[in-house]
Design a protein around this motif. Sequence first.
Motif, mmCIF file in Angstrom:
data_model
loop_
_atom_site.group_PDB
_atom_site.id
_atom_site.type_symbol
_atom_site.label_atom_id
_atom_site.label_comp_id
_atom_site.label_asym_id
_atom_site.label_seq_id
_atom_site.Cartn_x
_atom_site.Cartn_y
_atom_site.Cartn_z
ATOM 1 N N ASP A 289 0.860 -1.179 0.000
ATOM 2 C CA ASP A 289 0.000 0.000 0.000
ATOM 3 C C ASP A 289 0.903 1.239 0.000
ATOM 4 O O ASP A 289 2.067 1.162 0.398
ATOM 5 N N ILE A 290 0.341 2.364 -0.421
ATOM 6 C CA ILE A 290 1.122 3.606 -0.451
ATOM 7 C C ILE A 290 1.635 3.952 0.950
ATOM 8 O O ILE A 290 2.782 4.321 1.130
ATOM 9 N N ARG A 291 0.758 3.796 1.938
ATOM 10 C CA ARG A 291 1.187 4.084 3.318
ATOM 11 C C ARG A 291 1.158 2.799 4.127
ATOM 12 O O ARG A 291 0.140 2.105 4.168
ATOM 13 N N MET A 292 2.290 2.499 4.724
ATOM 14 C CA MET A 292 2.362 1.335 5.597
ATOM 15 C C MET A 292 2.498 1.887 7.015
ATOM 16 O O MET A 292 3.533 2.480 7.355
ATOM 17 N N GLU A 293 1.458 1.697 7.839
ATOM 18 C CA GLU A 293 1.408 2.343 9.158
ATOM 19 C C GLU A 293 1.961 1.410 10.237
ATOM 20 O O GLU A 293 1.222 0.970 11.126
ATOM 21 N N TYR A 294 3.254 1.106 10.134
ATOM 22 C CA TYR A 294 3.820 0.094 11.033
ATOM 23 C C TYR A 294 3.643 0.442 12.517
ATOM 24 O O TYR A 294 3.358 -0.436 13.328
ATOM 25 N N GLU B 143 -9.696 -13.693 19.528
ATOM 26 C CA GLU B 143 -10.420 -13.081 18.394
ATOM 27 C C GLU B 143 -9.834 -11.710 18.060
ATOM 28 O O GLU B 143 -9.695 -11.352 16.897
ATOM 29 N N ALA B 144 -9.502 -10.942 19.109
ATOM 30 C CA ALA B 144 -8.950 -9.601 18.882
ATOM 31 C C ALA B 144 -7.587 -9.718 18.188
ATOM 32 O O ALA B 144 -7.268 -8.949 17.279
ATOM 33 N N TRP B 145 -6.797 -10.703 18.583
ATOM 34 C CA TRP B 145 -5.467 -10.922 17.969
ATOM 35 C C TRP B 145 -5.632 -11.289 16.494
ATOM 36 O O TRP B 145 -4.984 -10.731 15.621
ATOM 37 N N GLU B 146 -6.553 -12.225 16.205
ATOM 38 C CA GLU B 146 -6.789 -12.638 14.811
ATOM 39 C C GLU B 146 -7.282 -11.473 13.971
ATOM 40 O O GLU B 146 -6.873 -11.286 12.826
ATOM 41 N N ALA B 147 -8.185 -10.673 14.550
ATOM 42 C CA ALA B 147 -8.746 -9.534 13.812
ATOM 43 C C ALA B 147 -7.643 -8.527 13.493
ATOM 44 O O ALA B 147 -7.576 -7.988 12.379
ATOM 45 N N ALA B 148 -6.740 -8.297 14.444
ATOM 46 C CA ALA B 148 -5.642 -7.351 14.211
ATOM 47 C C ALA B 148 -4.732 -7.899 13.103
ATOM 48 O O ALA B 148 -4.327 -7.161 12.199
ATOM 49 N N CYS B 149 -4.441 -9.183 13.140
ATOM 50 C CA CYS B 149 -3.570 -9.778 12.103
ATOM 51 C C CYS B 149 -4.241 -9.667 10.733
ATOM 52 O O CYS B 149 -3.609 -9.271 9.752
ATOM 53 N N ARG B 150 -5.517 -10.004 10.662
ATOM 54 C CA ARG B 150 -6.236 -9.924 9.378
ATOM 55 C C ARG B 150 -6.213 -8.502 8.822
ATOM 56 O O ARG B 150 -6.014 -8.286 7.639
ATOM 57 N N ASP B 151 -6.439 -7.548 9.717
ATOM 58 C CA ASP B 151 -6.444 -6.128 9.337
ATOM 59 C C ASP B 151 -5.135 -5.738 8.659
ATOM 60 O O ASP B 151 -5.121 -5.065 7.629
ATOM 61 N N ILE B 152 -4.041 -6.168 9.261
ATOM 62 C CA ILE B 152 -2.708 -5.791 8.768
ATOM 63 C C ILE B 152 -2.382 -6.534 7.468
ATOM 64 O O ILE B 152 -1.799 -5.959 6.547
ATOM 65 N N LEU B 153 -2.794 -7.791 7.386
ATOM 66 C CA LEU B 153 -2.510 -8.595 6.180
ATOM 67 C C LEU B 153 -3.143 -7.995 4.921
ATOM 68 O O LEU B 153 -2.760 -8.334 3.810
ATOM 69 N N ARG B 154 -4.108 -7.074 5.111
ATOM 70 C CA ARG B 154 -4.759 -6.439 3.953
ATOM 71 C C ARG B 154 -3.872 -5.416 3.251
ATOM 72 O O ARG B 154 -4.218 -4.937 2.183
ATOM 73 N N SER C 213 -0.593 -6.697 -1.263
ATOM 74 C CA SER C 213 -1.539 -7.385 -2.141
ATOM 75 C C SER C 213 -1.427 -8.906 -2.048
ATOM 76 O O SER C 213 -2.430 -9.611 -2.099
ATOM 77 N N SER C 214 -0.215 -9.427 -1.859
ATOM 78 C CA SER C 214 -0.040 -10.882 -1.782
ATOM 79 C C SER C 214 -0.808 -11.515 -0.633
ATOM 80 O O SER C 214 -1.470 -12.534 -0.811
ATOM 81 N N THR C 215 -0.680 -10.905 0.535
ATOM 82 C CA THR C 215 -1.377 -11.479 1.689
ATOM 83 C C THR C 215 -2.874 -11.144 1.634
ATOM 84 O O THR C 215 -3.699 -11.932 2.074
ATOM 85 N N ARG C 216 -3.195 -9.993 1.039
ATOM 86 C CA ARG C 216 -4.616 -9.629 0.894
ATOM 87 C C ARG C 216 -5.338 -10.674 0.042
ATOM 88 O O ARG C 216 -6.418 -11.135 0.376
ATOM 89 N N GLU C 217 -4.704 -11.095 -1.065
ATOM 90 C CA GLU C 217 -5.316 -12.091 -1.951
ATOM 91 C C GLU C 217 -5.474 -13.452 -1.272
ATOM 92 O O GLU C 217 -6.367 -14.209 -1.603
ATOM 93 N N ARG C 218 -4.579 -13.757 -0.341
ATOM 94 C CA ARG C 218 -4.622 -15.064 0.329
ATOM 95 C C ARG C 218 -5.598 -15.071 1.497
ATOM 96 O O ARG C 218 -6.022 -16.138 1.957
ATOM 97 N N GLY D 68 7.278 -10.519 2.963
ATOM 98 C CA GLY D 68 6.217 -9.513 2.978
ATOM 99 C C GLY D 68 5.586 -9.480 4.360
ATOM 100 O O GLY D 68 6.279 -9.565 5.379
ATOM 101 N N LEU D 69 4.249 -9.424 4.415
ATOM 102 C CA LEU D 69 3.559 -9.413 5.713
ATOM 103 C C LEU D 69 3.121 -10.814 6.129
ATOM 104 O O LEU D 69 2.454 -10.986 7.152
ATOM 105 N N ASN D 70 3.501 -11.833 5.338
ATOM 106 C CA ASN D 70 3.012 -13.183 5.588
ATOM 107 C C ASN D 70 3.254 -13.735 7.000
ATOM 108 O O ASN D 70 2.421 -14.499 7.493
ATOM 109 N N PRO D 71 4.341 -13.362 7.714
ATOM 110 C CA PRO D 71 4.493 -13.879 9.075
ATOM 111 C C PRO D 71 3.273 -13.558 9.961
ATOM 112 O O PRO D 71 3.001 -14.271 10.924
#
Length: 270
Positions: free
Chosen positions: A59-64, A81-92, A95-100, A127-130
């Motif tokens: 993405d143009i901005r990566m808000e690490y 659930e909160a941990w999974e939701a945070a991980c999913r949010d970041i994986l977006r 593009s590689s992890t977003r597609e997966r 990428g962000l896959n970890p």
Amino acid sequence: LSDLDSVVEAVLTSPRYARVCEELVVHVASIELQKRPSFKEAVKATKSKLHQVAGSYLDIRMEYGDWLEELQRAGASGSAEAWEAACRDILRHQSSTRERLPIVERFYREVLEPVGAVHSVLDLGCGLNPLAARWMPLAEGAEYRAYDVYADMVDFVGAFLRLAGLRGGAVCDDVSRLTDVPPAQVVFMLKCVPVLDQLDRSAVPRILELVDGAHVLISFPLQSLGGKKKGMVRTYEARMAQLASGKPWMVRRFEYATELAFLVSTSMGR
Ligand SMILES: C[S@@+](CC[C@H](N)C(=O)[O-])C[C@H]1O[C@@H](n2cnc3c(N)ncnc32)[C@H](O)[C@@H]1O
């Protein structure tokens, strides 16, 4: 300054490429300078190749900083659930992890099923896959080593691994030039063969010679739009067959809407 030094310096002072590891900039700039000695054109061609192999996926901005806070909050809440939701949010945000993401649970369950519990992973061109570790069949106390070419992304991934309680760490380096590969039970080369092939067609065969582990998970991106998918499947199957040719490997194939994966089991135990 040599021509190479001045091209590298010009690329690294541009904000989009300032955090790319110097090894990769030197590698790309030296290839491009051989093709066209003009300084201006070599700078332009180097940036364009870096975009192709790395920049285009982000993405143009990566808000690490914000993401780390989000993860810290989720971790402190003690809610899975909160941990999974945070991980999913970041994986977006890549593009590689977003597609997966829509198949992430099924993907890791199926492709790693023949391996059983995973004690160590080496994720090349991570990428962000970890951040998908939550969905991998990792054993308690597993080790996760990740490599990519962005210093800021690698710092973030390293901080994530510590928060997730995984041993290992993240390294900023050009994997196409590795001269040794740390041992791991499973090596991930997810959607990065076409990328490394664009830098140097001999890089992936060399990495596969260096791999010290029982399994390598290789995948290729598929595009379901238009009529392109069949052609991509054929092209990537042919590349995989070429990489495996003459090797005593067992290769299992998995096809998903957006990804074609191969679990390569070498004869090395681990
Ligand atoms: C298509 S993405 C795949 C990301 C991840 N493996 C996945 O499947 O979600 C390619 C990744 O390789 C990284 N990359 C490109 N060239 C590289 C190199 N020479 N060494 C290490 N990483 C590289 C990019 O920054 C990018 O994160």
